[in-house]
Every structure is written in structure tokens, then in C-alpha cells.
Motif scaffolding. Structure first.
Motif, mmCIF file in Angstrom:
data_model
loop_
_atom_site.group_PDB
_atom_site.id
_atom_site.type_symbol
_atom_site.label_atom_id
_atom_site.label_comp_id
_atom_site.label_asym_id
_atom_site.label_seq_id
_atom_site.Cartn_x
_atom_site.Cartn_y
_atom_site.Cartn_z
ATOM 1 N N SER A 93 0.836 -0.884 0.007
ATOM 2 C CA SER A 93 0.027 0.019 0.051
ATOM 3 C C SER A 93 0.921 1.119 -0.434
ATOM 4 C CB SER A 93 -0.882 -0.070 1.212
ATOM 5 O OG SER A 93 -1.954 1.276 0.702
ATOM 6 N N SER A 182 -5.732 7.510 -0.850
ATOM 7 C CA SER A 182 -4.173 6.230 -0.862
ATOM 8 C C SER A 182 -3.964 6.215 0.110
ATOM 9 C CB SER A 182 -3.175 6.822 -2.378
ATOM 10 O OG SER A 182 -3.672 6.394 -4.080
ATOM 11 N N ASP A 185 -6.486 5.396 2.220
ATOM 12 C CA ASP A 185 -6.410 3.473 2.233
ATOM 13 C C ASP A 185 -5.724 3.609 3.407
ATOM 14 O OD1 ASP A 185 -8.518 4.353 1.281
ATOM 15 O OD2 ASP A 185 -7.464 3.937 -0.994
ATOM 16 N N ASP A 309 -10.314 5.763 6.538
ATOM 17 C CA ASP A 309 -11.539 4.897 5.277
ATOM 18 C C ASP A 309 -12.488 5.746 4.635
ATOM 19 O OD1 ASP A 309 -13.158 4.882 8.015
ATOM 20 O OD2 ASP A 309 -14.215 2.490 7.808
ATOM 21 N N ALA A 312 -11.318 8.376 2.903
ATOM 22 C CA ALA A 312 -10.359 7.827 1.587
ATOM 23 C C ALA A 312 -11.701 7.859 0.624
ATOM 24 C CB ALA A 312 -10.118 6.460 1.881
ATOM 25 N N THR A 396 -19.591 4.120 2.919
ATOM 26 C CA THR A 396 -18.881 4.010 4.736
ATOM 27 C C THR A 396 -19.306 4.693 5.757
ATOM 28 O OG1 THR A 396 -17.295 3.691 2.627
ATOM 29 C CG2 THR A 396 -16.255 4.533 4.505
#
Length: 504
Positions: A93, A182, A185, A309, A312, A396
Motif C-alpha cells: 500500500s 491513497s 487507505d 476509510d 478516503a 462507508t
């Protein structure tokens, strides 16, 4: 064609250049992307299940980022440090994040002028021409034979696309938002990895406690089997009693073997999470689960600010919003300014001389007149992508709220269930003792003893399972509280002139 450089021709150019720059600066301020806003949601002020808990007198900010240290287990702390340094999923990642950052640099490069240097030498020959007349002998008049000719060139060229409609700036904004997504994440993956490792570690310790319980139980069953055999030898017990005692002993031994197998698999999982082969990790047995730490009060708004999250998902909404502006800009002409200058001559020795100089400068407009509806379809695709990203963001958020609500109700419910189960265990142990005494006195059959012993063992194993599940729920809550999120220092999506995506 080179522009005339005479004084008369420079006077209109002197007026046109500043006027053109002013016009370009005004046009470059146009942005066709909708104004980005965080998609609105109806978030409650408090959690539904928060009343089930009695929060400790702690501020949520007092929970450390390394929330697992609240369990006060040095072995767990060491495993978490190894996972942070060597987990390969996190490493992958991190590499993806660097790739996204490189994409931002690539997008930003398109905003700047491109300058190229070139040098060449060519040697060519061209055929002779025919005048159309002939002499007395019938030969063509005016024909010339081709002669080789060398041309040397040395020059510079530059081009720059003026970002009139925000196509380039929105491309940069979309790439920057993807980098932020990213990075979020990566933060979410780190949280998930640490939470998974903690839960795997707790499951391993719970499994060890189960194995220790089974080992103690086996010792008691062996003594009970020996007693039953002795009673059988003197004719007090039947062979059926001996068979039941042997069956109970062997089935419990099988459970202990299964427990050891599960413990080995959990240790292998910990090795994978810490980025090492299973053969390199050997944890000493403790068979002790940590105590449940106190929990501070948390609010839904705090959760939305902390969860990476969610961050993101919001950044992907911003990226999709900027992509709408990129698609809309295709309906307008693209303006490119280009210029070139250099020297061209047939003799390299005097190439850099005033007579060999050349230069040119001028704008170019390009617009697709007919594309069969391609641009309109691309805009619609970008809008659909923005709506999809918005829906994913809201989902989410809802999932995060559900996760916390579940952890609250499960943790509180299991705490109460453990109290009840402890009372049930005490009663089962008492019933086992009574049944064993009655069997020794010859009042009941051995079947009563087997049933009482199985009930006591099941009650003890259930209590251990409840403790492990409660720790898992608290671990989830601490992860959500500790999941702080700091946005990386990148430019946010530009604010356009349209309506918010969430309201479209």
C-alpha cells in the motif's frame, strides 16, 4: 511564417501582447468543475447503544494511537511493532501511495511549458527539372542534374497549453485527491492490520486458556477413570461405567488436540501479519487473557473525523467531482502557444551566423467539431462516477456507525453475560461435585457424573469465549477512537462554479 520585426509592426504587437495576457488570465480563471462539498448526511448526535456503557472519566484524545498498549501486554506490543515495520500488505500500500504521488507530479508537469532542444544534419539530393524545350538534336533544354546538399540545424522549441477552462488544473486536483485517498487507505490498512493482529493474539491466548482448562479437566477425568476401574474390580461399578469414563476422557483429549491445532494456526497467522515465516515465530504459552481497559466516551462526529476509510471515500468524491470539470472542458477549444528559434545552414563552420537564423511564434486553437456524442457521453460518465463515489462515501459512513453500534451493544451485552455465565459456572461446578459424591456413595449411576462434568466443562469454556469476544469488541471501539487522520499537505480540489455534486 516568421513575424515581421520592423518597428511599424511592433507597435500593434506592443498593445496586443499585454491585452492578450490579461484576456488569458481571465479565461484561465474559468473552472467547469462543480463546487465540491462533503456529501451531507443526517448523523445522530449520540450513538444509540452508548447508554449501555458507563464510560470512564477519560477524553477520547487520551487514547493513544497505539491503543493496544492499554491492554498492558508486552508481547502484544512487540508483535505490533514488528507488523508496523515488516507487514508486506502495508508495504504494498505504501508503494501504491508513492505511485499516486508520482501521478500528481506528472499531472502538474502538463501545466508548465515544454521546451525541447534539437540538433540535426541531413544530406539530400533532389532531381533535375525539365524546361519543356529541346535543341536541334532533340535533347531537353534546361535539365539539371541532382547535386547532394547538406543542411545543418540547431534550435529550441517550446509549447504551452493555456489552461483556459480548468482542464489541466482539474486533472491535477483529481490526482491530488486520489493521493489523499491513497494516503487514507494506507492509514486505514495500518489500523486494520493492528486491529486484526490484536484480535488474533487475543484469540491465541484464549485458545491457550481453553487448552489449559482441558488439560486440567483431563487430569480430573483420569482420576475419575481410575476410581471407576477400581470400583469395577470390586464389583461396585459396571463395565458400562468404565466405558463411559474412558469415552469422556478420550473425547476431551481430542478437544485438547484440536485446541493445540487451532493455536498453531493462530501463531502462523501472527507470523504472516508481522511479515515473517511461521518457523521464525514461537510465542511462549501464558494462557492468560488481558483485562478489559476502560473506555472514554466517543461521539459520532468524532468518529467521522478520525476514521481514515471515511476520509478516503470523501477524497474519492472530490476526485470524481474534479473529473467532471475535465470532461466539460472538452467542449471548448484548447489554446496552445508555441515558439521555435535556431540556426539552419549548409556549412557547419558558420552555422551560428545571423543570415542562418530562423524563428517563429504563434498560437493554435484546436476544437473537435463533431465526435458523434463522445464528449457528452464522457461528461455523463464523469457525473455517474461522482454519484457513485458519493454513494460509496455515505455507505462507508453508515458502515462505520454500524460497526461502532455493534461493538457497543456486543461489548456491553457480553459484560453482563459474563456475570450470568460466572454464576452458571459456579452452579455447574457444585452440581458436578454433588454428582461425583453421590456416585462414590452409590446413590446415582455414572451417567449422572458424566452429564455434570460435561456441563461444568462447557460452562467454563463458554466463559472464556465470552471474555475473548468482549475483548474483541473493546478492541474495535479503541481502534475507532485511536484512528486519527491527518490529511497530507496537498492542494485540495478547486472550487468550481456549479452546484455541489451531492445536491445534483
Amino acid at each position: 511564417m516568421p513575424l515581421d520585426s520592423s518597428p511599424a509592426s511592433r507597435r500593434p504587437l506592443a498593445w496586443a501582447l499585454p491585452c492578450g495576457l490579461v484576456l488569458l488570465s481571465l479565461l484561465a480563471g474559468c473552472n467547469l468543475a462543480p463546487r465540491h462539498e462533503v456529501p451531507p448526511m443526517d448523523i445522530p448526535a449520540t450513538f444509540k447503544e452508548a447508554a449501555l456503557w458507563q464510560p470512564a472519566d477519560l477524553d477520547a484524545a487520551a487514547v493513544p494511537d497505539a491503543w493496544w498498549t492499554l491492554f498492558a501486554d508486552p508481547v502484544l506490543d512487540d508483535l505490533q511493532a514488528q507488523a508496523a515495520a515488516r507487514n508486506q500488505t502495508i508495504a504494498a500500500s505504501l508503494a501504491a501511495l508513492r505511485g499516486a504521488q508520482a501521478a500528481v507530479a506528472s499531472a502538474r508537469a502538463a501545466v508548465l511549458p515544454v521546451v525541447n532542444a534539437n540538433a540535426s544534419t541531413t544530406r539530400s539530393v533532389s532531381g533535375g527539372g525539365i524546361s519543356g524545350t529541346v535543341d536541334a538534336a532533340g535533347n531537353p533544354v534546361g535539365s539539371t542534374g541532382g547535386r547532394p546538399r547538406t543542411v545543418d540545424t540547431l534550435g529550441l522549441s517550446a509549447s504551452w497549453e493555456v489552461d483556459l477552462w480548468g482542464r489541466l488544473s482539474n486533472t491535477v486536483a483529481a490526482a491530488a485527491a486520489r493521493v489523499e485517498a491513497s494516503a487514507a487507505d494506507l492509514a486505514a490498512l495500518r489500523l486494520s492490520t493492528h486491529a486484526t493482529l490484536a484480535q488474533t493474539y487475543f484469540a491465541l491466548r484464549a485458545n491457550e486458556a481453553q487448552a489449559a482448562l482441558l488439560a486440567d479437566t483431563l487430569d480430573g477425568y483420569r482420576r475419575q477413570l481410575e476410581l471407576t476401574r477400581n470400583r469395577y474390580r470390586v464389583g461396585v461399578a459396571s463395565s458400562a461405567d468404565v466405558a463411559q469414563a474412558e469415552s469422556q476422557l478420550q473425547s476431551t483429549e481430542a478437544q485438547r488436540i484440536e485446541s493445540d491445532l487451532n493455536r498453531a494456526q493462530l501463531e502462523h497467522a501472527l507470523a504472516l501479519l508481522t511479515g515473517q515465516p511461521p518457523a521464525s515465530l514461537a510465542l511462549p504459552r501464558t494462557a492468560v487473557l488481558p483485562a478489559v481497559p476502560p473506555l472514554p466516551e466517543q461521539l459520532p462526529a468524532t468518529l467521522l473525523q478520525r476514521r481514515p476509510d471515511i476520509a478516503a471515500a470523501e477524497r474519492r468524491v472530490a476526485a470524481a467531482n474534479a473529473q467532471i470539470g475535465v470532461a466539460r472542458a472538452a467542449f471548448f477549444p484548447a489554446l496552445t502557444l508555441s515558439a521555435s528559434a535556431g540556426y539552419r545552414g549548409s556549412e557547419i563552420s558558420d552555422l551560428i551566423a545571423l543570415p542562418n537564423r530562423f524563428w517563429s511564434v504563434g498560437p493554435a486553437l484546436a476544437l473537435s467539431v463533431f465526435d458523434g456524442g463522445l464528449r457528452r457521453a464522457q461528461v455523463e460518465t464523469a457525473r455517474a462516477a461522482a454519484e457513485q463515489a458519493t454513494a460509496v462515501y455515505r455507505q462507508t459512513v453508515l458502515t462505520a456507525l454500524q460497526e461502532v453500534e455493534d461493538a457497543l451493544v456486543v461489548g456491553a451485552g457480553l459484560a453482563r453475560e459474563r456475570v450470568v455465565q460466572a454464576e452458571a459456572l459456579a452452579a455447574a461446578r457444585k452440581a458436578r461435585t454433588v454428582a461425583e459424591n453421590q456416585y462414590r456413595a452409590g446413590i446415582v449411576s455414572y451417567l449422572n457424573v458424566v452429564s455434570a462434568q460435561a456441563a461444568a466443562l462447557a460452562a467454563e469454556r463458554t466463559l472464556l469465549d465470552l471474555q475473548n469476544r468482549q475483548i474483541a469488541a473493546v478492541n474495535t471501539l479503541l481502534k475507532n477512537i485511536a484512528g486519527r487522520w491527518d490529511r497530507p499537505p496537498l492542494a485540495a480540489a478547486p472550487a468550481g462554479d456549479g452546484a455541489p455534486v451531492a445536491a445534483r
